[in-house]
Design a protein around this motif. Structure first.
Motif, PDB file in Angstrom:
ATOM      1  N   TYR A  32       0.851  -1.182   0.000  1.00  0.00           N
ATOM      2  CA  TYR A  32       0.000   0.000   0.000  1.00  0.00           C
ATOM      3  C   TYR A  32       0.886   1.230   0.000  1.00  0.00           C
ATOM      4  O   TYR A  32       1.970   1.233   0.606  1.00  0.00           O
ATOM      5  CB  TYR A  32      -0.907   0.022   1.236  1.00  0.00           C
ATOM      6  N   MET A  34       0.749   5.480   0.401  1.00  0.00           N
ATOM      7  CA  MET A  34      -0.120   6.515   0.920  1.00  0.00           C
ATOM      8  C   MET A  34       0.547   7.881   0.798  1.00  0.00           C
ATOM      9  O   MET A  34       1.779   7.994   0.846  1.00  0.00           O
ATOM     10  CB  MET A  34      -0.429   6.239   2.401  1.00  0.00           C
ATOM     11  N   TYR A  36       0.115  11.602   2.675  1.00  0.00           N
ATOM     12  CA  TYR A  36      -0.476  12.433   3.701  1.00  0.00           C
ATOM     13  C   TYR A  36      -0.131  13.889   3.407  1.00  0.00           C
ATOM     14  O   TYR A  36       0.931  14.196   2.865  1.00  0.00           O
ATOM     15  CB  TYR A  36       0.063  12.066   5.094  1.00  0.00           C
ATOM     16  N   SER A  95       2.046  -5.708   9.203  1.00  0.00           N
ATOM     17  CA  SER A  95       0.627  -6.063   9.253  1.00  0.00           C
ATOM     18  C   SER A  95       0.159  -6.327  10.673  1.00  0.00           C
ATOM     19  O   SER A  95      -1.025  -6.436  10.908  1.00  0.00           O
ATOM     20  CB  SER A  95       0.371  -7.308   8.401  1.00  0.00           C
ATOM     21  N   ASN A  96       1.086  -6.388  11.631  1.00  0.00           N
ATOM     22  CA  ASN A  96       0.696  -6.711  12.996  1.00  0.00           C
ATOM     23  C   ASN A  96       0.435  -5.489  13.856  1.00  0.00           C
ATOM     24  O   ASN A  96      -0.381  -5.527  14.764  1.00  0.00           O
ATOM     25  CB  ASN A  96       1.785  -7.557  13.666  1.00  0.00           C
ATOM     26  N   THR A  97       1.131  -4.418  13.597  1.00  0.00           N
ATOM     27  CA  THR A  97       1.027  -3.254  14.479  1.00  0.00           C
ATOM     28  C   THR A  97       0.526  -2.004  13.782  1.00  0.00           C
ATOM     29  O   THR A  97       0.362  -0.988  14.421  1.00  0.00           O
ATOM     30  CB  THR A  97       2.394  -2.938  15.111  1.00  0.00           C
ATOM     31  N   GLY A  98       0.294  -2.051  12.477  1.00  0.00           N
ATOM     32  CA  GLY A  98      -0.157  -0.859  11.782  1.00  0.00           C
ATOM     33  C   GLY A  98       0.911   0.208  11.631  1.00  0.00           C
ATOM     34  O   GLY A  98       0.613   1.371  11.374  1.00  0.00           O
TER      35      GLY A  98
ATOM     36  N   ALA B  97      -5.106  -2.007  14.606  1.00  0.00           N
ATOM     37  CA  ALA B  97      -3.672  -1.941  14.334  1.00  0.00           C
ATOM     38  C   ALA B  97      -3.185  -3.139  13.531  1.00  0.00           C
ATOM     39  O   ALA B  97      -2.080  -3.142  13.058  1.00  0.00           O
ATOM     40  CB  ALA B  97      -2.900  -1.876  15.649  1.00  0.00           C
ATOM     41  N   GLY B  98      -3.981  -4.131  13.353  1.00  0.00           N
ATOM     42  CA  GLY B  98      -3.475  -5.380  12.804  1.00  0.00           C
ATOM     43  C   GLY B  98      -3.781  -5.636  11.350  1.00  0.00           C
ATOM     44  O   GLY B  98      -3.805  -6.768  10.903  1.00  0.00           O
ATOM     45  N   THR B  99      -4.027  -4.589  10.577  1.00  0.00           N
ATOM     46  CA  THR B  99      -4.287  -4.791   9.153  1.00  0.00           C
ATOM     47  C   THR B  99      -3.204  -4.102   8.337  1.00  0.00           C
ATOM     48  O   THR B  99      -2.570  -3.160   8.800  1.00  0.00           O
ATOM     49  CB  THR B  99      -5.655  -4.225   8.743  1.00  0.00           C
ATOM     50  N   LEU B 100      -3.036  -4.552   7.122  1.00  0.00           N
ATOM     51  CA  LEU B 100      -1.973  -4.006   6.281  1.00  0.00           C
ATOM     52  C   LEU B 100      -2.295  -2.578   5.861  1.00  0.00           C
ATOM     53  O   LEU B 100      -1.437  -1.705   5.870  1.00  0.00           O
ATOM     54  CB  LEU B 100      -1.781  -4.894   5.058  1.00  0.00           C
ATOM     55  N   TYR B 101      -3.540  -2.328   5.495  1.00  0.00           N
ATOM     56  CA  TYR B 101      -3.944  -0.960   5.175  1.00  0.00           C
ATOM     57  C   TYR B 101      -4.551  -0.360   6.421  1.00  0.00           C
ATOM     58  O   TYR B 101      -5.449  -0.935   7.022  1.00  0.00           O
ATOM     59  CB  TYR B 101      -4.955  -0.915   4.038  1.00  0.00           C
ATOM     60  N   ASN B 102      -4.103   0.794   6.769  1.00  0.00           N
ATOM     61  CA  ASN B 102      -4.413   1.307   8.090  1.00  0.00           C
ATOM     62  C   ASN B 102      -4.381   2.824   8.067  1.00  0.00           C
ATOM     63  O   ASN B 102      -3.316   3.423   8.189  1.00  0.00           O
ATOM     64  CB  ASN B 102      -3.349   0.758   9.058  1.00  0.00           C
ATOM     65  N   GLU B 103      -5.537   3.472   7.867  1.00  0.00           N
ATOM     66  CA  GLU B 103      -5.547   4.935   7.861  1.00  0.00           C
ATOM     67  C   GLU B 103      -5.440   5.435   9.289  1.00  0.00           C
ATOM     68  O   GLU B 103      -6.244   5.047  10.147  1.00  0.00           O
ATOM     69  CB  GLU B 103      -6.810   5.496   7.225  1.00  0.00           C
ATOM     70  N   GLN B 104      -4.483   6.257   9.511  1.00  0.00           N
ATOM     71  CA  GLN B 104      -4.288   6.830  10.837  1.00  0.00           C
ATOM     72  C   GLN B 104      -4.729   8.294  10.830  1.00  0.00           C
ATOM     73  O   GLN B 104      -4.455   9.027   9.896  1.00  0.00           O
ATOM     74  CB  GLN B 104      -2.826   6.699  11.256  1.00  0.00           C
TER      75      GLN B 104
END
Lengths: 112, 115
Positions: A32, A34, A36, A95-98, B97-104
């Motif tokens: 992915y 992104m 910002y 994938s574990n902690t974001g 927190a545990g997904t590959l795509y993760n909008e913060q």
């Protein structure tokens, strides 16, 4: 070698110009991609994201990914003074902690 | 209040002081993050909490101590800081927190100056 490289600028353009912002990365596992945007005295906010290679368009903004070259771009058409901000590329690193891995950010100024 | 809020917005402290930064998210998210943003450097992830459990500690010195009493609140306790710790400290939250795509979603940050 840094995991993400982004030219910090600053980049100054006249209103109406086409802007190209870029990042290179070294980790081929990134899936992915992104972008910002961070205005002065504010936190970053997600502008666009893409998955895998190709283009994605949203109004005046186009995100482009070239996974073979490990290179991503953000294009801004008809740039406006309100686009003046710092643009940060970001990549999900785990994938574990974001965890997100950010570029240094490119500061853009659009002059009226 | 909406989104992610942080207090104080500005903080000046001496090297021997103890202070705390506060973050609150009003988005119903389950993950919260602390980042450090220094001039001319990328955002550095410091800590990640998922469902109030710390899941990442990115080699941060012990003079920074996080606390997450519930999924809406996150604190960063500071003590015996160094001048090089002066930076913008950003809090963020995400759905999980545990997904590959993760909008913060980020708060406005606390500008910290250590004298």
């Amino acid at each position: 070698q840094k995991e993400v490289e982004q030219d910090p600028g600053p980049l100054s353009v006249p209103e109406g110009a086409i802007v190209s912002l870029n990042c290179t990365y070294s980790n081929s596992a990134f899936q992915y991609f992104m972008w910002y945007r961070q205005y002065s005295r504010k936190g970053p906010e997600l502008l666009m994201y893409t998955y895998s290679s190709g283009n994605k368009e949203d109004g005046r903004f186009t995100a482009q990914v070239d996974k073979s070259s490990k290179y991503i771009s953000l294009f801004i058409r008809d740039s406006q003074p309100s686009d003046s901000a710092t643009y940060l590329c970001a990549f999900p690193g785990s994938s574990n902690t974001g965890k997100l891995i950010f570029g240094q950010g490119t500061t853009l100024q659009v002059k009226p | 209040e909406t989104g992610v809020t942080q207090t104080p917005r500005h903080l000046v402290m001496g090297m021997t002081n103890k202070k705390s930064l506060k973050c609150e998210q009003h988005l119903g998210h389950n993950a919260m993050y602390w980042y450090k943003q220094s001039a001319k450097k990328p955002l550095e992830l410091m800590f990640v909490y998922s469902l109030e459990e710390r899941v990442e500690n990115n080699s941060v010195p012990s003079r920074f101590s996080p606390e997450c009493p519930n999924s809406s609140h996150l604190f960063l306790h500071l003590h015996t800081l160094q001048p090089e710790d002066s930076a913008l400290y950003l809090c963020a939250s995400s759905q999980v927190a545990g997904t590959l795509y993760n909008e913060q979603f980020f708060g406005p940050g606390t500008r910290l100056t250590v004298l």
